[in-house]
Design an enzyme around this catalytic site. Structure first.
Site, mmCIF file in Angstrom:
data_model
loop_
_atom_site.group_PDB
_atom_site.id
_atom_site.type_symbol
_atom_site.label_atom_id
_atom_site.label_comp_id
_atom_site.label_asym_id
_atom_site.label_seq_id
_atom_site.Cartn_x
_atom_site.Cartn_y
_atom_site.Cartn_z
ATOM 1 N N GLU A 2 0.790 -1.222 0.000
ATOM 2 C CA GLU A 2 0.000 0.000 0.000
ATOM 3 C C GLU A 2 0.829 1.282 0.000
ATOM 4 O O GLU A 2 0.490 2.256 0.686
ATOM 5 C CB GLU A 2 -0.942 0.002 1.215
ATOM 6 N N ASN A 3 1.914 1.351 -0.749
ATOM 7 C CA ASN A 3 2.661 2.601 -0.835
ATOM 8 C C ASN A 3 1.710 3.740 -1.203
ATOM 9 O O ASN A 3 0.877 3.599 -2.102
ATOM 10 C CB ASN A 3 3.747 2.496 -1.903
ATOM 11 N N GLU B 249 -5.661 -2.731 -1.032
ATOM 12 C CA GLU B 249 -4.615 -1.703 -1.037
ATOM 13 C C GLU B 249 -5.216 -0.307 -1.111
ATOM 14 O O GLU B 249 -4.700 0.627 -0.494
ATOM 15 C CB GLU B 249 -3.656 -1.932 -2.206
ATOM 16 N N GLU C 43 -4.239 -4.328 8.698
ATOM 17 C CA GLU C 43 -4.535 -5.334 7.681
ATOM 18 C C GLU C 43 -5.979 -5.823 7.750
ATOM 19 O O GLU C 43 -6.621 -6.059 6.723
ATOM 20 C CB GLU C 43 -3.566 -6.510 7.807
#
Length: 866
Positions: free
Chosen positions: A279-280, A311, A333
């Protein structure tokens, strides 16, 4: 790698002292195509380095304080603190640069280093595509690997802005968290990011192919990009990916009541990626196996869509608002998992409104499996250091956590849940939080006191069992009904005590109507304590089936009463809805794993009902579970009989399946994975060489490799055949498949070669190492593999100490002698645990593997007694 750990105490002290303002990071990747400067190749380095210059400005609370910044690098050339040059040889040690005598207030640090390209999927990964011989780079920083690329205060609660400047070869593309600028002289100068954590910064660099679009809402336009290597471009279904992405934007922005928090949204399909995706912020990396080169079933598209949505949900929960420390990784998460599946289930126009069936069938079974291991832990785990968190990306963190969030939503109400989430985002944007911040917001909106709920669900380990207690009179009328809750003892070695928990569940009543099991009544109630009466059912005619935890609201093992079990056993495929079928299948699998249902009876149950199963994800899951049951849980002297029965049935289903359907493809794979007789193997060979045909079945690239790998494992495909197939598919995927096929061959020489390439050498990149391990371990080759048990225990500690985390974990788990189901394997494991003095993380992986042997032994004994 030793010397790279960070404790929670150290992180808390550093956060008390420091407030980080901004990073300026200058990377020279101009030599990436050739591999950069020469390097040692140790610790997963791809054999080259690049220049990394970091300037970071930060404030210090106390004059004269000492602290440190993190860096994993082969060489440090300059360290300049507040204008004073420090001796790198004196201050750089154990992946840290010591910062002594800091000023009160503003400080500035510049670090000039040579950092290393990797081939392990950690840090800055370098990959050369065999199709075009071009180099492709991407970063992967979670948990602690930004420090492999630039000097950083590597903990999630020291947020800052990040301004990247990157020099790259002519014609390449550079993508980061901020929008991509126009390069000048092959230098890209990005705008600073908003305040984010180090682990969600990113760079993706190379001659990537791209497709662009936009998402527009309320006068705002968000640029969307999809990237992959040119060699995959013909397979990239960008319109489908954009459609799922827009669905997520629409649903999440409505439910979160907070506009997407970054300037653009790119999704980059990258090679040799260890996880599913990352998940940048604004630059999500995704494993490029999700660009499908061959026909896949709808289940694969559903899983990919869930990954995309997972994401995207992280952009708010994880990136905008971030956990203070890794003990709340589960919440990060679990929230993304819960909301991604809820989006699939409830978003208007979704292709997968049955997503909770998939969740029950896959994520839940993962959670139940993990929660019965000796390493089981509370959802809110005690994370004392980085080593703890690195082995905690598990079925508790993702799947049990999401299951319990689903239970929480049922407990507080969905509207109240999202109202609390909205308040949470508004209060904590671009900041860090703890679990208590979210629970406090939910208490406000729901009026429920969540302290007891949290204590019992999040701070304790283990699974409850729910059973019906039912009494009927001579006319079949229910005179008494209650839900009995049990808290079985935790696995040996697990910490904590078993507890009874509050459950919000539904009870479904089903009747047989025209051969179908139809739900005629649903009761939703709170279950608490050892026995909960259900007066709503008293006085009613007993239905054919009573199903506890219908709709899968709670997290618990469910058992049926004798009458219901009998009907379900005969009619499992006849439920009109997919979710109760999935719950019943999951219960049967759970009973098999618990040695309550012999493996041979599980096989019979599956064969009696799978032909009626319409949900392709459930069908494919049953395929995997049957094969696992036969390989590990069947009595050894009956195993071959069971495998023969299963393979014959798979061929029958393959020939009967609708031509070109998902079911046909799934059965082709299942048959291909277990074909064993000469005639069956001849059919595989015929499908490969075109002399045999099954109407509608496309024997495409991926299916060809599957068939060839089985032929190789059975001794019917040699090196020449493998090389010929690789010549047809000269891609990185082809190289992986060929490595698996070579390692699968049933000869001592092939096994020795495969073992040496993984254990005795550290040169394989992550994806090829994984492929070799997958081929090496073949259930039909137990005797051939037996000598490697002793070799494994002799090598495993050195492997753990000398390889990077991802590479070491692949080997420790993948090469454990899981097929050698015997007391001797347990004894060998125990002897190693007693003498090797493993780290807590390595001990955990080893005890989890040991538990698999223990479970298989019990299941084999139950099957032998059947």
């Amino acid at each position: 790698m030793p010397g790279t750990n960070l404790t929670r105490d150290e992180a808390q002290e550093r956060a008390r002292l420091l407030t980080v303002d901004a990073y300026e990071i200058d990377l020279d990747l101009s030599g990436a195509q050739e591999g950069g400067a020469s390097g040692s190749g140790e610790d997963g380095n791809a054999g080259g380095t690049y220049r990394s210059v970091t300037t970071v400005r930060f404030d210090v609370a106390e004059a004269g304080a000492d602290s440190f910044i993190d860096l994993v690098a082969p060489a440090v050339h300059e360290v300049v603190l507040n204008g004073e040059a420090l001796d790198p040889g004196a201050v750089f040690k154990d992946s840290r640069i010591a910062l002594a005598g800091l000023r009160a207030g503003r400080n500035e640090l510049t670090v000039v280093a040579d950092c290393a390209y990797t081939n392990t999927g950690e840090g800055l990964h370098r990959f050369v595509d065999p199709v075009d011989q071009q180099t492709y780079l991407y970063t992967q920083f979670e948990v602690p690997d930004a420090r492999r690329v630039f000097a950083s205060f590597e903990q999630p609660d020291l947020k800052a802005t990040f301004q990247f400047t990157v020099k790259a070869p002519e014609g390449w593309t550079v993508i980061s968290n901020s929008p991509t600028p126009e390069p000048a002289d092959n230098i890209w100068r990005f705008e600073p990011t908003p305040r984010i954590s180090t682990y969600i910064t990113a760079l993706i660099v190379g001659p990537y192919h791209s497709v662009h679009s936009t998402y527009e809402k309320d006068g705002r336009t968000v640029p969307l990009g999809i990237y992959c290597r040119p060699s995959l471009a013909e397979h990239l279904d960008a319109d489908e990916i954009f459609a799922v992405t827009r669905q997520g934007f629409e649903w999440f922005q409505e439910k979160f009541d907070y506009a997407y928090p970054f300037a653009k949204y790119d999704q980059l399909f990258v090679p040799e990626f260890n996880a599913g995706a990352m998940e940048n912020a604004g630059a999500v990396t995704i494993r490029d196996q999700y660009v499908f080169r061959s026909k896949v079933t709808d289940a694969a598209y559903e899983v990919r869509a869930e990954t995309i949505l997972h994401e995207l949900a992280h952009m708010w929960f994880g990136d905008l608002v971030t956990m203070e420390w890794w003990n709340d990784l589960w919440l990060n998460e679990s929230f993304a998992t819960y909301t991604s599946i809820a989006c699939q289930a409830y978003a208007p126009g979704s292709k997968w409104p049955h997503s909770w069936t998939t969740f029950a069938n896959s994520m839940k079974t993962w959670a139940y499996r993990q929660d019965q291991l000796p390493s089981t832990h509370p959802i809110m785990a005690e994370i004392n250091d980085l080593d703890d968190v690195l082995v905690n990306f598990d079925g508790i963190t993702y799947a049990k956590g999401a299951s319990v969030l689903k239970q929480l939503v049922a407990y507080v109400g969905m509207d109240e849940f999202f109202q609390g989430v909205q308040a949470y985002f508004k209060a904590h944007a671009y900041k860090n939080t703890r679990l208590s911040d979210l629970l406090g917001a939910l208490e406000e909106t729901s009026g429920r006191d969540l302290k007891t709920w949290s204590k019992k669900w999040l701070e304790t380990a283990g699974i409850n069992i729910l059973r019906p207690e039912i009494e009927v009179d001579g006319a079949g009328v229910i005179t008494s009904f209650a839900v009995k809750q049990e808290a079985p003892a935790l696995p040996a070695g697990a910490k904590g005590e078993p507890v009874l928990r509050p459950h919000r569940i539904a009870i479904g009543a089903y009747e047989l109507q025209d051969g179908k099991l139809v739900r005629t009544e649903r009761i939703e109630l709170d279950v608490d304590g050892a026995l909960t009466a259900v007066p709503q059912l008293v006085g009613k005619q007993r239905p054919a089936v009573l199903l506890l935890n219908d709709d899968d609201l709670s997290y618990a093992k469910v058992r049926m009463d004798e009458e219901s079990l009998k009907v379900v056993t005969e009619h499992l495929g006849d439920f009109t809805e997919s979710l109760p079928r999935a719950l019943s299948w999951a219960s049967a699998w759970d009973m098999t794993r618990d040695a309550e249902l012999p493996a041979r009876d599980y096989l019979s149950l599956v064969l009696s009902g799978i032909g009626k199963e319409s949900d392709i994800g459930v069908v494919q899951s049953l395929h995997r579970q049957v094969k696992l049951a036969l390989d590990l849980y069947a009595a050894p002297d009956w195993r071959e009989t069971g495998l023969a029965t299963w393979t014959a049935a798979a061929l029958e289903q393959l020939r009967a399946a609708e031509p070109g359907s998902d079911h046909q493809l799934a059965w082709a794979r299942a048959f291909g994975a277990s074909a064993r007789t000469d005639a069956q193997l001849d059919l595989l060979q015929g499908l490969l060489d075109g002399t045999e045909e099954i109407p509608g079945l496309a024997v495409d690239t991926e299916l060809r490799w599957g068939l060839l790998q089985r032929l190789a494992a059975a001794g019917r495909a040699d090196e020449k055949a493998i090389a010929a197939e690789l010549e047809r598919d000269k891609t990185s995927a082809g190289e992986r498949h060929a490595a698996t096929a070579r390692a699968a061959r049933p000869t001592a020489e092939a096994k020795a070669e495969a073992w040496a390439s993984v254990v005795e050498s550290d040169k394989l990149p992550n994806s090829l190492q994984e492929a070799v391990i997958g081929g090496f371990v073949q259930p039909d080759q137990r005797e051939l593999l037996a000598p490697y048990t002793a070799k494994y225990f002799a090598a495993v500690k050195d492997i753990w100490n000398s390889r990077s985390h991802e590479m070491a974990q692949q080997i420790v788990v993948g090469h454990y002698p899981a097929l050698q189901v015997s007391q001797e394997t347990l004894d060998a494991t125990d002897a190693w645990l007693a003498s090797a003095e493993p780290t807590p993380a390595l001990r955990r992986l080893m005890t989890e593997s040991r538990a698999g042997i223990e479970r298989a032994l019990k299941a084999q004994q139950a099957d032998a007694a059947a």
